[in-house]
Design a protein around this motif. Structure first.
Motif, mmCIF file in Angstrom:
data_model
loop_
_atom_site.group_PDB
_atom_site.id
_atom_site.type_symbol
_atom_site.label_atom_id
_atom_site.label_comp_id
_atom_site.label_asym_id
_atom_site.label_seq_id
_atom_site.Cartn_x
_atom_site.Cartn_y
_atom_site.Cartn_z
ATOM 1 N N SER A 127 -3.692 0.306 -3.141
ATOM 2 C CA SER A 127 -3.189 -1.065 -3.037
ATOM 3 C C SER A 127 -2.390 -1.385 -4.297
ATOM 4 N N ILE A 128 -1.267 -2.066 -4.113
ATOM 5 C CA ILE A 128 -0.334 -2.269 -5.216
ATOM 6 C C ILE A 128 0.043 -3.738 -5.314
ATOM 7 N N ALA A 129 0.135 -4.203 -6.545
ATOM 8 C CA ALA A 129 0.697 -5.521 -6.845
ATOM 9 C C ALA A 129 1.551 -5.376 -8.097
ATOM 10 N N ALA A 130 2.749 -5.922 -8.072
ATOM 11 C CA ALA A 130 3.660 -5.781 -9.206
ATOM 12 C C ALA A 130 4.545 -7.009 -9.299
ATOM 13 N N ALA A 131 4.937 -7.323 -10.509
ATOM 14 C CA ALA A 131 5.854 -8.432 -10.747
ATOM 15 C C ALA A 131 6.461 -8.259 -12.127
ATOM 16 N N ARG A 140 0.843 -1.197 0.000
ATOM 17 C CA ARG A 140 0.000 0.000 0.000
ATOM 18 C C ARG A 140 0.878 1.247 0.000
ATOM 19 N N ILE A 141 0.464 2.243 -0.800
ATOM 20 C CA ILE A 141 1.123 3.541 -0.829
ATOM 21 C C ILE A 141 0.049 4.614 -0.898
ATOM 22 N N VAL A 198 6.733 3.324 -7.953
ATOM 23 C CA VAL A 198 5.594 4.078 -7.422
ATOM 24 C C VAL A 198 6.090 4.825 -6.197
ATOM 25 N N ILE A 199 5.909 6.147 -6.182
ATOM 26 C CA ILE A 199 6.414 6.977 -5.100
ATOM 27 C C ILE A 199 5.338 7.986 -4.710
ATOM 28 N N ALA A 200 5.073 8.091 -3.419
ATOM 29 C CA ALA A 200 4.146 9.095 -2.909
ATOM 30 C C ALA A 200 4.901 10.395 -2.671
ATOM 31 N N LEU A 242 -2.585 -0.867 -9.613
ATOM 32 C CA LEU A 242 -2.848 0.046 -8.508
ATOM 33 C C LEU A 242 -4.351 0.201 -8.351
ATOM 34 N N ARG A 243 -4.865 -0.085 -7.162
ATOM 35 C CA ARG A 243 -6.293 0.059 -6.870
ATOM 36 C C ARG A 243 -6.503 1.189 -5.874
#
Length: 323
Positions: free
Chosen positions: A72-76, A67-68, A93-95, A303-304
């Protein structure tokens, strides 16, 4: 040990069958022990090298948190080179105070040869997203960083060619997709030759529109004016699916392309969008489609929006419009 046995043991000096059998057994035992010792040493060194390489690759393309800033994040990603954890694909991904900023890119070529360019682009992005208030300025920073990297690499590989080199390095390029997701859910994008992302909702898959296409970074300079595309709001529960061209260009043994839109539609048809579920569905079907190993690097980022409330200022604006 074998030489000592041969020179000092009385049995080794005889010519009988029994002596020859014992001598052969001694030499076989010594040779086997030597081979096993060398094998253990090589395996130990290989494990250490893989550990160091894995740590270095994790620093370059570091794992994203789940999470950022309410997303919600998922990556591969999957490298086309066997044994490598990363290749020519990149994402981050950067806040920031300007919103959550995202980059997805693809370096020309694949595998270990593209890692240097990936490092240059990612390093510049991680600095620029905090310094630059405008997304267009971030893209220009990436362009300058890539130009410096390719120039230094061309001079290192062909020192006698001068500043204007005709080497293959001069023909390299990077496709880049930049996104900015603000606190109110509005999405802004700049796309330099990269595959368009998809917006996912329950039972709904649609391309994310709004960003005018630009040429990839490298072969041509960016236009003087960069118009950042407004892609509309990412509503709570909706997700963005970003990918590299290794996903849609993957082929099966019969030459058929991977059906990405159909796979996404099936993954979100009857349930709320789950980044991990969508990621698992895409990679499972992709590996089955390609027989276990794609021919090109593959990267996927989802990203959700899990933010449940709209910021107060926007809520007041909406209330006034409704009134």
């Amino acid at each position: 040990m074998a030489i000592t046995y041969k020179m000092t043991c009385p049995l080794a000096q005889r010519d009988g069958l029994e002596a020859r059998v014992v001598t052969s057994a001694v030499f076989f035992a010594v040779g086997t022990g030597l081979i096993l010792h060398v094998r253990r040493a090589l395996l130990r060194e290989l494990r250490q090298i893989r550990k160091v390489a894995g740590a270095a690759q994790s620093v370059l393309l570091r794992p994203l948190p789940p999470r950022i800033d309410g997303l919600s994040i998922a990556a591969a990603q999957l490298s086309a080179d066997h044994g490598a954890n990363i290749g020519g694909d990149l994402y981050e991904v950067i806040a920031t105070e300007h919103g959550v900023r995202v980059v997805m890119g693809d370096v020309r070529g694949h595998g270990l040869g593209a890692i240097g360019t990936v490092a240059a682009v990612l390093g510049s992005f991680r600095e620029a997203v905090h310094d630059e208030p405008e997304l267009a300025c971030v893209l220009r920073r990436l362009e300058r960083a890539l130009a410096r990297h390719l120039g230094e690499r061309a001079r290192a590989e062909h020192p006698s060619a001068g500043p204007e080199s005709d080497s293959p390095v001069a023909e390299e390029f990077v496709t880049v997709l930049l996104l900015e997701i603000r606190r109110d859910g509005e999405v802004y994008a700049l796309n330099c030759g990269h595959p368009s992302p998809y917006r996912l909702g329950t039972g709904r898959v649609e391309p994310l529109t709004g960003a005018e296409p630009l040429p990839p970074l490298g072969p041509f300079p960016l236009p003087a004016e960069l118009a950042v595309g407004r892609c509309g709001p990412l509503l709570p529960g909706e997700a963005l699916f970003l990918h590299t061209d290794g996903v849609e260009d993957a082929r099966d043994p019969h030459g058929r392309f991977f059906p990405l839109p159909a796979t996404l539609a099936e993954a979100v048809r009857t349930q709320t969008v789950s980044p991990q579920t969508v990621l698992r569905a895409v990679f499972t079907r992709l590996l089955r489609h390609t027989g276990g190993r794609p021919a090109d690097d593959v990267a996927v980022l989802i990203l959700r929006n899990d933010r449940s409330r709209v910021p107060t200022q926007q809520g007041c604006t909406v209330a006034r419009q409704i009134g």
